[in-house]
Design a protein around this motif. Structure first.
Motif, PDB file in Angstrom:
ATOM      1  N   SER A 196      13.793  30.922   7.523  1.00  0.00           N
ATOM      2  CA  SER A 196      13.982  29.464   7.468  1.00  0.00           C
ATOM      3  C   SER A 196      15.127  29.069   6.544  1.00  0.00           C
ATOM      4  N   LEU A 197      15.361  29.845   5.497  1.00  0.00           N
ATOM      5  CA  LEU A 197      16.488  29.570   4.604  1.00  0.00           C
ATOM      6  C   LEU A 197      17.785  30.065   5.227  1.00  0.00           C
ATOM      7  N   ALA A 198      17.741  31.229   5.853  1.00  0.00           N
ATOM      8  CA  ALA A 198      18.946  31.792   6.470  1.00  0.00           C
ATOM      9  C   ALA A 198      19.483  30.900   7.586  1.00  0.00           C
ATOM     10  N   LYS A 199      18.582  30.191   8.280  1.00  0.00           N
ATOM     11  CA  LYS A 199      18.992  29.328   9.386  1.00  0.00           C
ATOM     12  C   LYS A 199      19.509  27.970   8.929  1.00  0.00           C
ATOM     13  N   ALA A 200      19.289  27.621   7.667  1.00  0.00           N
ATOM     14  CA  ALA A 200      19.733  26.320   7.166  1.00  0.00           C
ATOM     15  C   ALA A 200      21.257  26.260   7.165  1.00  0.00           C
ATOM     16  N   PRO A 201      21.848  25.125   7.559  1.00  0.00           N
ATOM     17  CA  PRO A 201      23.309  25.016   7.604  1.00  0.00           C
ATOM     18  C   PRO A 201      23.979  25.358   6.273  1.00  0.00           C
ATOM     19  N   ILE A 203       0.812  -1.211   0.000  1.00  0.00           N
ATOM     20  CA  ILE A 203       0.000   0.000   0.000  1.00  0.00           C
ATOM     21  C   ILE A 203       0.853   1.272   0.000  1.00  0.00           C
ATOM     22  N   ALA A 204       2.161   1.135  -0.072  1.00  0.00           N
ATOM     23  CA  ALA A 204       3.026   2.317  -0.113  1.00  0.00           C
ATOM     24  C   ALA A 204       2.704   3.137  -1.353  1.00  0.00           C
ATOM     25  N   GLU A 205       2.594   4.448  -1.173  1.00  0.00           N
ATOM     26  CA  GLU A 205       2.246   5.340  -2.265  1.00  0.00           C
ATOM     27  C   GLU A 205       3.283   6.449  -2.377  1.00  0.00           C
ATOM     28  N   THR A 206       3.291   7.118  -3.518  1.00  0.00           N
ATOM     29  CA  THR A 206       4.112   8.305  -3.713  1.00  0.00           C
ATOM     30  C   THR A 206       3.189   9.510  -3.740  1.00  0.00           C
ATOM     31  N   VAL A 207       3.436  10.449  -2.859  1.00  0.00           N
ATOM     32  CA  VAL A 207       2.599  11.645  -2.737  1.00  0.00           C
ATOM     33  C   VAL A 207       3.294  12.805  -3.441  1.00  0.00           C
ATOM     34  N   THR A 208       2.599  13.451  -4.360  1.00  0.00           N
ATOM     35  CA  THR A 208       3.164  14.593  -5.076  1.00  0.00           C
ATOM     36  C   THR A 208       2.779  15.880  -4.345  1.00  0.00           C
ATOM     37  N   VAL A 209       3.792  16.659  -3.982  1.00  0.00           N
ATOM     38  CA  VAL A 209       3.598  17.833  -3.134  1.00  0.00           C
ATOM     39  C   VAL A 209       4.157  19.072  -3.806  1.00  0.00           C
ATOM     40  N   ALA A 210       3.353  20.121  -3.861  1.00  0.00           N
ATOM     41  CA  ALA A 210       3.810  21.443  -4.306  1.00  0.00           C
ATOM     42  C   ALA A 210       4.068  22.273  -3.063  1.00  0.00           C
ATOM     43  N   ALA A 211       5.312  22.716  -2.872  1.00  0.00           N
ATOM     44  CA  ALA A 211       5.679  23.391  -1.628  1.00  0.00           C
ATOM     45  C   ALA A 211       6.408  24.700  -1.907  1.00  0.00           C
ATOM     46  N   ALA A 212       6.078  25.708  -1.139  1.00  0.00           N
ATOM     47  CA  ALA A 212       6.772  26.992  -1.229  1.00  0.00           C
ATOM     48  C   ALA A 212       8.260  26.792  -0.995  1.00  0.00           C
ATOM     49  N   SER A 213       9.070  27.536  -1.731  1.00  0.00           N
ATOM     50  CA  SER A 213      10.513  27.308  -1.671  1.00  0.00           C
ATOM     51  C   SER A 213      11.109  27.631  -0.310  1.00  0.00           C
ATOM     52  N   ASN A 214      10.434  28.462   0.481  1.00  0.00           N
ATOM     53  CA  ASN A 214      11.008  28.822   1.779  1.00  0.00           C
ATOM     54  C   ASN A 214      10.998  27.671   2.783  1.00  0.00           C
ATOM     55  N   ILE A 215      10.212  26.622   2.526  1.00  0.00           N
ATOM     56  CA  ILE A 215      10.203  25.493   3.456  1.00  0.00           C
ATOM     57  C   ILE A 215      11.059  24.322   2.952  1.00  0.00           C
ATOM     58  N   LYS A 216      11.867  24.575   1.926  1.00  0.00           N
ATOM     59  CA  LYS A 216      12.630  23.489   1.289  1.00  0.00           C
ATOM     60  C   LYS A 216      13.414  22.644   2.291  1.00  0.00           C
ATOM     61  N   PHE A 217      14.258  23.265   3.091  1.00  0.00           N
ATOM     62  CA  PHE A 217      15.125  22.492   3.977  1.00  0.00           C
ATOM     63  C   PHE A 217      14.325  21.827   5.096  1.00  0.00           C
ATOM     64  N   ALA A 218      13.371  22.548   5.648  1.00  0.00           N
ATOM     65  CA  ALA A 218      12.529  21.958   6.689  1.00  0.00           C
ATOM     66  C   ALA A 218      11.723  20.793   6.132  1.00  0.00           C
ATOM     67  N   MET A 219      11.181  20.977   4.930  1.00  0.00           N
ATOM     68  CA  MET A 219      10.331  19.944   4.353  1.00  0.00           C
ATOM     69  C   MET A 219      11.129  18.699   3.981  1.00  0.00           C
TER      70      MET A 219
END
Length: 262
Positions: free
Chosen positions: A190-195, A19-35
């Motif tokens: 959120s981007l500025a805090k990314a390593p 039952i494993a599925e692939t979920v397609t997600v559209a995400a704002a670029s500012n959450i890239k590292f967190a996401m």
């Protein structure tokens, strides 16, 4: 009898992979590292896989309206989700998952002095030494819109608007500030805090009361699978909230009953 027993045992051992599925997600670029961090946690826990696309919220709205096969939209501003709902694309307004923050950034070695009151930026503008300044396109990206609002409130917009290097999204604006294409920029905290960013640039967080709130809203789309619904719930859980907080986001109050259903 034995073959039937083996078949039954095999079927009991397979459900997670079956039952494993692939979920397609559209995400704002500012959450890239967190996401990306959240995706690893979700995939390990659920067995599902995420296909993440990052970009500007305004562009994603246009793509979704034209039938792009996303199942979940994580916007950088709630107005874009509300636009989709008003257009009849979604069944509800979804939920705010985080509140975004701005940061003033500059590559290490830049002549821009960083402070939350933008006095260093004003000094660089007044001296005539500011050549380029990075900002996400205010017409496409909520962080660019709030950045413009911040500069206008500080009476710096007229002196800086002709020196702007506009990114299609806030992640691209951050790259401009990092690469030396600009002497500084206003991007997502959120981007500025990314390593990956902190190793090359300095930043100062902008107080939340200096601009209109950046309520980042998410919503399930008509093609959402059961796995997408699981992800929606996961994004409001303890693990995801802790990761978002680590990247400088403010968190909304918990909802008793998230609007996850259609």
């Amino acid at each position: 009898m034995l073959p039937r027993l083996l078949l039954l045992l095999t079927s009991l051992l397979l459900p997670l992979s079956a039952i494993a599925e692939t979920v397609t997600v559209a995400a704002a670029s500012n959450i890239k590292f967190a996401m990306e961090d959240i995706a690893r946690e979700f995939e390990a826990q659920s067995g599902h896989r995420l296909k993440l696309s990052f970009g500007s919220s305004g562009n994603f709205v246009a793509q979704i309206k034209h039938g792009a096969p996303f199942e979940l939209f994580l916007s950088a501003d709630e107005k874009y989700v509300k636009l989709l709902h008003q257009s009849g694309v979604t069944a509800n307004h979804g939920d705010i998952y985080v509140y975004g923050r701005l940061a003033l950034v500059a590559a290490k070695g830049s002549p821009l002095s960083l402070d939350a009151e933008l006095t260093g930026l004003k000094a660089l503008i007044d001296s005539g030494e500011l050549r380029r300044f990075a900002l996400a396109n205010p017409e496409l990206a909520p962080y660019g819109e709030r950045g413009r609002e911040l500069l206008q409130a500080a009476n710096l917009w007229d002196g800086i608007k002709d020196k702007l290097v506009l990114g299609e999204n806030v992640s691209q604006a951050a790259q401009f500030a990092l690469s030396g294409s600009a002497q500084g920029g206003i991007v997502a905290l959120s981007l500025a805090k990314a390593p990956q960013f902190a190793a090359k640039a300095n930043y100062v967080a902008i107080p939340e009361d200096r601009h209109q709130p950046l309520g980042q809203r998410m919503v399930l789309l008509p093609k959402a699978s059961a796995a997408a619904h699981e992800l929606y719930t996961f994004l409001q859980g303890d693990k995801a909230r802790a990761i978002f907080a680590d990247y400088g986001f403010s968190l909304p109050a918990r909802h008793a009953k998230p609007e996850a259903s259609h």
